[in-house]
Design a protein around this motif. Structure first.
Motif, mmCIF file in Angstrom:
data_model
loop_
_atom_site.group_PDB
_atom_site.id
_atom_site.type_symbol
_atom_site.label_atom_id
_atom_site.label_comp_id
_atom_site.label_asym_id
_atom_site.label_seq_id
_atom_site.Cartn_x
_atom_site.Cartn_y
_atom_site.Cartn_z
ATOM 1 N N CYS A 159 0.873 -1.177 0.000
ATOM 2 C CA CYS A 159 0.000 0.000 0.000
ATOM 3 C C CYS A 159 0.912 1.228 0.000
ATOM 4 O O CYS A 159 2.044 1.167 0.467
ATOM 5 N N THR B 161 0.940 3.663 1.834
ATOM 6 C CA THR B 161 1.330 4.018 3.199
ATOM 7 C C THR B 161 2.648 3.339 3.587
ATOM 8 O O THR B 161 3.451 3.898 4.333
ATOM 9 N N HIS C 89 0.974 -4.142 5.726
ATOM 10 C CA HIS C 89 -0.247 -4.092 6.539
ATOM 11 C C HIS C 89 -1.472 -4.565 5.763
ATOM 12 O O HIS C 89 -2.585 -4.168 6.033
ATOM 13 N N GLU C 90 -1.221 -5.415 4.758
ATOM 14 C CA GLU C 90 -2.334 -6.060 4.057
ATOM 15 C C GLU C 90 -2.030 -7.557 3.998
ATOM 16 O O GLU C 90 -2.032 -8.171 2.938
ATOM 17 N N CYS D 6 -6.860 -2.891 3.487
ATOM 18 C CA CYS D 6 -6.594 -1.449 3.644
ATOM 19 C C CYS D 6 -7.138 -0.625 2.479
ATOM 20 O O CYS D 6 -8.199 -0.030 2.562
HETATM 21 ZN ZN ZN Z 1 -2.690 0.985 3.524
#
Ligand code: ZN
Ligand code: ZN
Length: 350
Positions: free
Chosen positions: A46, A48, A61-62, A165
């Motif tokens: 992502c 981020t 974070h996925e 996300c």
């Molecule tokens: Zn994300």
């Protein structure tokens, strides 16, 4: 089954400089009583992640994978269950108690603080883990019931990983925040993962006009395939000046100043502009509202199953956004994500 209380050896991609990750083996502590150890099979990249490339961090974070071990207080899953991971929340603050974990008062600490709620870490000295309560650029991580979603065993985890996300954020903004209705009109600025997910969701909701804005003709062509009814190339002045519809909703995923202004200009009275750009606050001008939301106001445990159901019905073709890479190619996948060569990179182990 014997409960392991000893540390577990894991392999994780650790940021070594702002553009490079290196795989390292390390020991991670056994799950606490409220924690779940997950063997990671896949993880999306992502944007981020790209913003947190500090030395010593484990990003990701996925994640999606299979539960390996659970703490004594965990009831939602058991070893062997398949799970998709999403953002972290505390589960006990007033917002969490009111089923609004996206407004958790500890959101920042738990997702961007590289620590547990009590400030501790399961990772060795010098390594920053627990990103989004996950750090899933690894073959194993610790999570809690708050950021996992149990899914059926026969579903492809590598396809579902990115639901946690960006896709949830785009689709959630349409379904949960704006509550787009049949016949509504909306404009989506930026056709990355978040924007394209919003377009797919708007089509499901029955929006009559769906305008996609981007500077990349290939992305705009994909937006049409996924449900956009019109496109605007933001690099072409002529495209922008012809625009005068009065729209119900605008979603800005770009954070680009002049697009934001355009978004406000094309709204009709009572319309809402949602900024998915990390900016905070709510403004109200000329009867038009501008707001920002977190994770599309989504409760992952109920929202992700809804997206999976839509995918199964062929109405949410998220596979069209994904390019797969082996975890060994993580640096190339990050580079391709950074320069826009791919929309959603998903890393997979063997
Ligand atoms: Zn994300
Ligand atoms: Zn909370």
């Amino acid at each position: 089954m014997t409960i392991r209380t000893q540390p577990r050896k894991i392999t994780a991609a650790v940021v070594s400089n702002p553009h490079q990750l290196h795989f390292r083996e390390m020991l991670i502590k056994a799950p606490r009583k409220n924690e779940v150890g997950v063997r990671i099979l896949a993880c999306g990249i992502c944007h981020t992640d790209l913003g947190f490339m500090a030395e010593g961090t484990i990003l990701g974070h996925e994640g999606a994978g299979i539960v390996e071990q659970v703490g004594s207080e965990v009831t939602a899953v058991k070893p062997g269950d398949h799970v998709v991971l999403s953002y972290q929340s505390c589960g006990i603050c007033p917002a969490c108690q009111q089923q609004q974990p996206f407004n958790c008062e500890h959101f920042s600490k738990l997702n961007f603080g590289f620590q547990r709620l009590d400030g501790s870490s399961a990772y060795p000295e010098g390594v920053q883990g627990h990103f989004f309560g996950q750090s899933a650029f690894a073959n194993y991580c610790l999570v809690t019931e708050q950021n996992l979603v149990k899914v059926a065993d026969d579903l492809p985890l590598s396809l579902l990983a990115p639901l946690g996300c960006g896709i949830q954020t785009g689709a959630g903004t349409v379904f949960n925040t704006l509550k787009v209705q049949a016949g509504d009109s909306l404009m989506v600025m930026g056709t990355g993962t978040v924007g394209l997910a919003a377009i797919m969701a708007a089509k499901v909701a029955g929006a009559k006009t769906i305008i996609a804005v981007d500077r990349d003709p290939a992305r705009l062509a994909l937006a049409i395939k996924l449900g956009a009814t019109e496109t605007i190339n933001s690099d072409q002045e002529s495209d922008l000046t012809t625009l005068c519809p009065h729209l119900n909703h605008v979603i800005d995923t770009t954070g680009i100043g002049h697009l934001d202004e355009l978004g406000q200009d094309v709204l009709k009275e009572g319309g809402t502009l949602v900024r998915l750009t990390g900016s905070a606050g709510e403004t109200f001008t000329r009867g038009r509202k501008a707001i920002s939301v977190i994770q599309g106001d989504s409760v992952a445990q109920t929202f992700i199953p809804k997206l999976i159901e839509l995918w199964q019905q062929g109405r949410f073709p998220l596979e069209k956004l994904i390019t797969y890479y082996h975890f060994d190619d993580i640096n190339r996948a990050l580079q391709d994500s950074r320069n826009g060569k791919v929309i959603k990179a998903v890393l997979v182990w063997d």
